[in-house]
Design an enzyme around this catalytic site. Sequence first.
Site, PDB file in Angstrom:
ATOM      1  N   HIS A 166    -103.464 -31.111  53.386  1.00  0.00           N
ATOM      2  CA  HIS A 166    -102.676 -29.890  53.200  1.00  0.00           C
ATOM      3  C   HIS A 166    -103.304 -28.693  53.926  1.00  0.00           C
ATOM      4  O   HIS A 166    -102.636 -27.996  54.693  1.00  0.00           O
ATOM      5  CB  HIS A 166    -102.570 -29.606  51.700  1.00  0.00           C
ATOM      6  CG  HIS A 166    -101.855 -28.344  51.336  1.00  0.00           C
ATOM      7  ND1 HIS A 166    -100.563 -28.336  50.866  1.00  0.00           N
ATOM      8  CD2 HIS A 166    -102.242 -27.058  51.347  1.00  0.00           C
ATOM      9  CE1 HIS A 166    -100.191 -27.099  50.611  1.00  0.00           C
ATOM     10  NE2 HIS A 166    -101.208 -26.299  50.894  1.00  0.00           N
ATOM     11  N   GLU A 167    -104.592 -28.455  53.683  1.00  0.00           N
ATOM     12  CA  GLU A 167    -105.243 -27.289  54.282  1.00  0.00           C
ATOM     13  C   GLU A 167    -105.333 -27.395  55.801  1.00  0.00           C
ATOM     14  O   GLU A 167    -105.186 -26.398  56.511  1.00  0.00           O
ATOM     15  CB  GLU A 167    -106.634 -27.097  53.675  1.00  0.00           C
ATOM     16  CG  GLU A 167    -106.647 -26.797  52.195  1.00  0.00           C
ATOM     17  CD  GLU A 167    -105.861 -25.548  51.814  1.00  0.00           C
ATOM     18  OE1 GLU A 167    -105.667 -24.672  52.678  1.00  0.00           O
ATOM     19  OE2 GLU A 167    -105.445 -25.452  50.648  1.00  0.00           O
ATOM     20  N   HIS A 170    -102.312 -26.124  57.461  1.00  0.00           N
ATOM     21  CA  HIS A 170    -102.337 -24.686  57.749  1.00  0.00           C
ATOM     22  C   HIS A 170    -103.139 -24.405  59.015  1.00  0.00           C
ATOM     23  O   HIS A 170    -102.725 -23.597  59.856  1.00  0.00           O
ATOM     24  CB  HIS A 170    -102.966 -23.928  56.577  1.00  0.00           C
ATOM     25  CG  HIS A 170    -102.143 -23.919  55.328  1.00  0.00           C
ATOM     26  ND1 HIS A 170    -100.804 -23.616  55.317  1.00  0.00           N
ATOM     27  CD2 HIS A 170    -102.484 -24.169  54.033  1.00  0.00           C
ATOM     28  CE1 HIS A 170    -100.349 -23.665  54.079  1.00  0.00           C
ATOM     29  NE2 HIS A 170    -101.346 -24.022  53.282  1.00  0.00           N
TER      30      HIS A 170
END
Length: 274
Positions: A166-167, A170
């Site tokens: 997920h990170e 980004h």
Amino acid sequence: MLADLHRRLLDRFGTSDEARLDSTRRTARRLVVPVRFHVVHSGRTGWVPKHVVKRQISTLNAAYSGKMGGADTRVRFRLTGYDHADDPGWFRHPERYETPMKKRLRKGGRGTLNLFTAAVGSDVLGFSTFPQWYRRSPGKDGVVIDYRSLPHGSYAPFNHGFTAVHEIGHWLGLMHTFEGGCTPPGDGVADTPYEAEAAQGCPRYRDTCPQRGHDPVHNFMDYAHDACMRGFTAGQGRLVRASWAAYRARRHGRHRVDLGTREARAARSVGGAR
């Protein structure tokens, strides 16, 4: 950030259309991202052995290749560095000490992923920079995740290694699927339906916006439990590759770009469980 991306693409390639860039193969090739893995710990607490690090890299490659049910983003990861730092302050408060921690440990340029593990916390399991931020703060570029969120870690139900997935999304230019709620342009990806708010737990079905499509509750850029996350969409893959071409690829003049298949030389994501 979407507007900035489109301006950069237009300036470098003469178009901001991500699908067109893919069709002309300017961003269609596979990306191989070198990863420098930094284990920040306090004595034996937080120590992460190398075999767990390799397991996390394998999880990243499975997630970004579509092996868990989503689209192949054509992004892969290669471990090129592993080190550790015994610092109780950095370990317990990685956000407070982010600047000195990254100043000492971070290696490589804009195309190198620096991934740090520490005791980030239970409310927020990780935080990341976006590619648009690199120009003004290159020394802060990178991703920090809680060491307990690594595969088979102790932070169930967020211990499948998907906090890093997920990170890093980004870091590669993706926003949350619920960005902006039901208001256009949302996350800027056409094939992730609008979503009024973050998914919690493991919902089987939700439809919180009037626009077409059910909420993408199984997307890696939502907030569901790890067991509910399955993949990215093709549109997210195009956005990642376009963001790489705009911000992270090495430049060789206008309208020419090295898409990062060679090793580099040398909005924070907060809230809920991520």
